[in-house]
Design an enzyme around this catalytic site. Sequence first.
Site, PDB file in Angstrom:
ATOM      1  N   CYS A  53     112.505   0.936  31.329  1.00 17.33           N
ATOM      2  CA  CYS A  53     113.610   0.155  30.802  1.00 17.33           C
ATOM      3  C   CYS A  53     113.641  -1.255  31.370  1.00 17.33           C
ATOM      4  O   CYS A  53     112.884  -1.614  32.265  1.00 17.33           O
ATOM      5  CB  CYS A  53     114.948   0.847  31.095  1.00 17.33           C
ATOM      6  SG  CYS A  53     115.182   1.211  32.829  1.00 17.33           S
ATOM      7  N   GLY A  79     111.443  -1.354  26.553  1.00 18.84           N
ATOM      8  CA  GLY A  79     111.990  -0.105  26.041  1.00 18.84           C
ATOM      9  C   GLY A  79     112.560  -0.301  24.656  1.00 18.84           C
ATOM     10  O   GLY A  79     113.376  -1.199  24.454  1.00 18.84           O
ATOM     11  N   ASN A 153     116.597   0.784  36.326  1.00 12.90           N
ATOM     12  CA  ASN A 153     115.183   0.737  35.963  1.00 12.90           C
ATOM     13  C   ASN A 153     114.398   1.420  37.070  1.00 12.90           C
ATOM     14  O   ASN A 153     114.401   0.963  38.203  1.00 12.90           O
ATOM     15  CB  ASN A 153     114.721  -0.716  35.797  1.00 12.90           C
ATOM     16  CG  ASN A 153     113.228  -0.815  35.519  1.00 12.90           C
ATOM     17  OD1 ASN A 153     112.614   0.128  35.052  1.00 12.90           O
ATOM     18  ND2 ASN A 153     112.646  -1.964  35.814  1.00 12.90           N
ATOM     19  N   GLY A 154     113.724   2.529  36.739  1.00 12.62           N
ATOM     20  CA  GLY A 154     112.923   3.219  37.742  1.00 12.62           C
ATOM     21  C   GLY A 154     113.163   4.711  37.721  1.00 12.62           C
ATOM     22  O   GLY A 154     113.806   5.254  36.826  1.00 12.62           O
ATOM     23  N   CYS A 292     104.979  -2.418  41.865  1.00 12.42           N
ATOM     24  CA  CYS A 292     104.062  -1.886  40.849  1.00 12.42           C
ATOM     25  C   CYS A 292     103.121  -2.965  40.315  1.00 12.42           C
ATOM     26  O   CYS A 292     103.560  -3.925  39.674  1.00 12.42           O
ATOM     27  CB  CYS A 292     104.879  -1.296  39.695  1.00 12.42           C
ATOM     28  SG  CYS A 292     103.876  -0.706  38.321  1.00 12.42           S
ATOM     29  N   TYR A 298     100.156  -4.930  32.514  1.00 13.68           N
ATOM     30  CA  TYR A 298     100.558  -4.593  31.146  1.00 13.68           C
ATOM     31  C   TYR A 298     102.045  -4.772  30.848  1.00 13.68           C
ATOM     32  O   TYR A 298     102.408  -5.341  29.823  1.00 13.68           O
ATOM     33  CB  TYR A 298     100.152  -3.139  30.858  1.00 13.68           C
ATOM     34  CG  TYR A 298     100.643  -2.601  29.535  1.00 13.68           C
ATOM     35  CD1 TYR A 298     100.115  -3.070  28.330  1.00 13.68           C
ATOM     36  CD2 TYR A 298     101.628  -1.618  29.478  1.00 13.68           C
ATOM     37  CE1 TYR A 298     100.570  -2.579  27.105  1.00 13.68           C
ATOM     38  CE2 TYR A 298     102.076  -1.113  28.265  1.00 13.68           C
ATOM     39  CZ  TYR A 298     101.551  -1.601  27.085  1.00 13.68           C
ATOM     40  OH  TYR A 298     101.988  -1.119  25.883  1.00 13.68           O
ATOM     41  N   CYS A 438     102.284   8.383  37.517  1.00 12.96           N
ATOM     42  CA  CYS A 438     103.245   7.559  38.253  1.00 12.96           C
ATOM     43  C   CYS A 438     104.582   8.288  38.304  1.00 12.96           C
ATOM     44  O   CYS A 438     105.022   8.871  37.320  1.00 12.96           O
ATOM     45  CB  CYS A 438     103.418   6.206  37.567  1.00 12.96           C
ATOM     46  SG  CYS A 438     104.683   5.166  38.321  1.00 12.96           S
ATOM     47  N   CYS A 492     101.839  -1.427  44.851  1.00 12.39           N
ATOM     48  CA  CYS A 492     101.582   0.000  44.688  1.00 12.39           C
ATOM     49  C   CYS A 492     100.427   0.154  43.704  1.00 12.39           C
ATOM     50  O   CYS A 492     100.496  -0.345  42.575  1.00 12.39           O
ATOM     51  CB  CYS A 492     102.816   0.716  44.168  1.00 12.39           C
ATOM     52  SG  CYS A 492     102.537   2.476  43.807  1.00 12.39           S
ATOM     53  N   CYS A 495      98.450   4.765  40.935  1.00 13.59           N
ATOM     54  CA  CYS A 495      97.877   5.268  39.685  1.00 13.59           C
ATOM     55  C   CYS A 495      96.355   5.135  39.662  1.00 13.59           C
ATOM     56  O   CYS A 495      95.674   5.822  38.892  1.00 13.59           O
ATOM     57  CB  CYS A 495      98.497   4.556  38.485  1.00 13.59           C
ATOM     58  SG  CYS A 495      98.420   2.764  38.554  1.00 13.59           S
TER      59      CYS A 495
END
Length: 517
Positions: A53, A79, A153-154, A292, A298, A438, A492, A495
């Site tokens: 989001c 989103g 968000n998260g 992240c 992306y 993730c 982070c 992934c």
Amino acid sequence: MMRLLYQGVPDSEKQVFRCAQGDKDLNRGASGLSLLPDPCSLFPAFDKLHEECGVVAIHGHPEAAREAYLGLYALQHRGQESAGIATADGHHLANIKGMGLVSEIFTDEVLAKLPGRMAIGHTRYSTTGDSALLNAQPIRVESTKGLIAIAHNGNLVNLGTVRTKLERAGAYFQTTSDSEIIVQLIAHSRAGTLVDAIADSLAQVEGAFSIVMMTRDRIFAARDPRGFRPLSMGRIRNPEGPDTVIFASESCAFDLLRAEFVRDVLPGELVMVTEDGVTSRQYATGVPQSSCIFEHVYFARPDSKIYGRWVQESRDQMGRQLARESGVPADLVVPVPDSGVTAALGYAEEASLPFRMGLIRNHYVGRTFIEPEQRVRDFGVRLKLNPVRNLLEGKRVVLIDDSIIRGTTSRKIVRMVRGAGAKEVHLRISCPPTISPCFYGVDTPSKRDLIAANKSVEEIRQFIEADSLAYLSLEGLLKACGGTDAENKGYCVACYTGNYPTQWVDVEDILPAAAAI
């Protein structure tokens, strides 16, 4: 069209919206809510990761709801499933949210029902919790600390433990979203002031959260101690009075609002905005930052500044580094639009090859194409992308994309380019292989569905039917994003490595819950 949920709006001003697929009444108000997913909101699940989001908050603007709407419009890419706006005027707090796109939900007539000089907004792609309107945000809760609206968000990774503890203490949850857990922690806190209660509550949860909250007269913004998700503060200068303070998931929202970027909300920071101004406190310190990195790969728009660095610059450098690491003799470079465009430009310049838009994206395909069956999804890729035969025919093509998740869409695109007459198709990916799910607010498949977790690069190449395949190295990605070491730079990269910065949690605890019926 869509269905809306009104909270704090007089019954006389509520409306019934009907779905374009039929004449069924989809809105029953806050007391008679249908929990079935809106059939108008279904669309093909293409082979991409999805951000959960975007959030926005406005303090001190006469048309706060409209400003929040514009901010959400700029964050729509984060989103497309649901959106909501809550406003406050010092005495009352109103909240309207619905399934669908921001522009479809918030018409002039709907915005007129949201008065006040403060607003928070949210646009959602579901991860934790089902996709029903029930879990659309902002969530509005009446608590012992007063009326609170929250947008988040998260993902929280200890939500199961905390939720059980709260339920034993008598908490009643209105939703299956982990966002409500934060509000319930605030309500059950023994701290004497609201600010202390918020700080105490945020210190009890672990995982990713960039949140905005609103009471009848205050706005709060906070990030988790590791800074997984972005959150920025901006300001609109008002010569004749106090400035308007804005928070948004990405700085691109400030451009549409004609606001200036001030700074990022710091990891572990809680910011409060009142009529008296802006105050801040660090509720957590000493935790290594792990933002992240996929925001740069992306999620974020190229015109946003994330973690102090322009996304456009990072993606350009990803493409250049990819060309240095895995260049191949070719005639032209073609991006997979839209996310592969900037990296492809960097690759083309570094490799001294022509850049061509050999795939054209149809931007009007998505939510209106609703059948979820596999055969329709297969056809959906061709609906979304179309090759330009006269550019591709007889050419050796370097195809640039940002990632490969399941691999099925990549194979269809490679086949499409080859079917348009390309002599060779060389796929280049501007990030390392995604080998782990993730847990921090990204809709990632389980490990068994991630192709790079189960196949070698050569096996993936054979599966997608490319002449060659190469990924950007982890070292190359970190270098492109302004550093050479993930830990020192504060990114982070779980992934790509499987090494998580928080305690590992089974993915089944994080995947969307089944929709309530």
